[in-house]
Design an enzyme around this catalytic site. Structure first.
Site, PDB file in Angstrom:
ATOM      1  N   ASP A 157       0.977  -1.131  -0.015  1.00 41.62           N
ATOM      2  CA  ASP A 157      -0.008   0.137  -0.173  1.00 41.62           C
ATOM      3  C   ASP A 157       0.960   1.271  -0.028  1.00 41.62           C
ATOM      4  OD1 ASP A 157      -2.290   1.595  -0.042  1.00 41.62           O
ATOM      5  OD2 ASP A 157      -3.346   0.213   1.768  1.00 41.62           O
ATOM      6  N   ASP A 212     -10.463   2.913  -2.868  1.00 43.42           N
ATOM      7  CA  ASP A 212     -10.759   1.680  -2.435  1.00 43.42           C
ATOM      8  C   ASP A 212     -12.556   1.420  -2.797  1.00 43.42           C
ATOM      9  OD1 ASP A 212      -8.317   1.405  -1.218  1.00 43.42           O
ATOM     10  OD2 ASP A 212      -9.091   1.537   0.928  1.00 43.42           O
TER      11      ASP A 212
END
Ligand SMILES: *[C@@H]1O[C@H](CO)[C@@H](O)[C@H](O)[C@H]1NC(C)=O
Ligand SMILES: *[C@@H]1O[C@H](CO)[C@@H](O)[C@H](O)[C@H]1NC(C)=O
Length: 409
Positions: A157, A212
């Protein structure tokens, strides 16, 4: 869009430009904890929901026994919130002792003993997005640790990442130097406004382009529309070993109806997207399981040519959309999406569908109708449910005839 000579040029230069680690030749399929289980760490209050070895083992068991592994869903990936909040005295990451008492190597071997593969999450910053130790300053140690834990897939990430353009390729090089092939999933472009997709494809197998996904239809539609509007920046980069990632499949959770779940599965397959579920695999409603296990739709996603499809047409008000992917064998997959709340009855021309002029045999991939033939130049009529899809494989009639002859002789 479909100029053959352009793709010949790509075909000849591409191999030297893309990451070559032998994995992810078709979009990875599997399961990731985040959308469904987020950062649930209180196992006393939420014993079956918390991020723990029990959850991961239970998921692996269900994937192996309920037909998911057989259908191609292979990777079982833990997202954020698995480590202790501080590194060990030796500087290494330590899994949360209470939630992962057996350790990560044991867990990864358990998963692999089922024929599945194991993935883990980290972040190229001082801290992960949820505040656990990140890899920054410990890159070599962590890459080596992942290889020792026999990890098959690493999601990196980008929260707090100082310089993604430098960090992601560097960590990828360290993964490579371990000698263990691991799918390298980068969140790199999602943290930049003008990503260099050529550099990204050189370093990563898959990459998250955008924000997301969430457990609702609006989020799925928003991601689809973003991919459609920005496709010219990155669709051509996709190919074996390199795929754009619109994020997890919401299918099977409370947020999507059956029609909406079919839309996501169809469009993700046209996009040659990783098919990563995030759901309670062991107790899914059968109608959603059927969508996730649809062999014909999975075959579109996994087409060996690895060419990403495009949104080729949208209606005037944007309600109906045509998504078109070229497949091997001169076939095509076309998803006719209705993004609105009213039924669409439409008739599309070859021009609107971007179809080369020839006869096609149409196979309805959700099996709502029998095979039908479309004559060259004939308009294609279709009725689409509100927030629904009709999804077909278009096989040139001439190819279909050749197959039939081969079957006879
Ligand atoms: C990471 O932490 C170190 C040590 O506290 C600090 O010097 C550095 O600025 C931090 N880097 C980022 C990108 O936050
Ligand atoms: C490392 O990179 C080389 C050169 O691209 C490649 O041939 C090899 O397969 C890679 N190995 C691993 C383990 O990723």
């Amino acid at each position: 869009m479909f100029i053959p000579s352009l793709f010949v040029v790509f075909g000849s230069v591409w191999p030297s430009l893309a990451l070559d680690n032998g994995v992810g030749l078709t979009p990875p399929m599997g399961w990731l904890s985040w959308l469904r289980y987020s950062c649930t760490i209180n196992c006393e209050e939420y014993p079956t929901e918390c991020i723990s070895e029990n959850l991961i083992k239970r998921t692996a068991d269900a994937m192996a026994s309920e037909g998911f592994l057989e259908a191609g869903y292979q990777y079982v990936i833990i997202d954020d919130c698995w480590p202790e909040t501080t590194r060990g005295a030796d500087g290494r990451l330590v899994p949360d002792q209470a939630r992962f008492p057996s350790g990560i190597l044991e867990l990864s071997r358990y998963i692999q003993s089922k024929g599945l593969k194991f993935g883990i999450y980290e972040d190229y910053g001082n801290l992960t997005c949820a505040g656990y130790p990140g890899v920054l300053g410990h890159e070599a140690t962590d890459a080596a640790t992942f290889a020792e834990w026999e990890v098959d897939y690493v999601k990196l990430d980008g929260c707090g990442a100082p310089d993604p353009d430098e960090g992601y390729p560097m960590f990828g090089k360290l993964l490579n130097e371990t000698g263990r092939p691991m799918i390298y999933s980068c969140s790199w472009p999602a943290y930049q406004s003008h990503p260099n997709y050529y550099a990204i494809a050189k370093a990563c197998n898959i990459w998250r382009n955008y924000g997301d996904i969430e457990n609702n239809w609006g989020s799925v539609l928003n991601i689809m529309n973003w991919f459609g509007s920005n496709q010219d920046e990155f669709a051509q980069i996709a190919g074996p070993g390199n795929f754009n990632d619109p994020d997890m499949l919401v299918i099977g959770n409370s947020g999507l109806s059956v029609d909406q779940a079919r839309v996501q599965m169809a469009v993700w397959s046209v996009l040659a997207a990783p098919l990563i579920m995030s759901v309670e695999v062991s107790s899914m409603e059968p109608e959603f399981k059927e969508i996730l296990l649809n062999k014909d739709v999975i075959a579109v996603d996994q087409d060996p040519m690895g060419k990403q499809g495009l949104r080729v047409w949208t209606g005037l008000d944007g309600q109906d959309q045509i998504w078109h992917r070229e497949l091997s064998g001169n076939a095509r997959a076309l998803a006719f999406v209705n993004s609105g709340e009213t039924t669409v009855e439409a008739s599309y021309t070859y021009e609107q569908m971007k179809l080369p002029l020839q006869d096609y045999i149409l196979q309805d991939l959700y099996k709502e109708e029998e095979k039908r033939t479309l004559r060259a130049g004939e308009d294609f009529k279709v009725k689409i449910n509100p927030t629904g899809v009709r999804f077909y494989k278009f096989v040139p009639k001439i190819e279909e005839d050749i197959v039939r002859e081969n079957e006879i002789y």
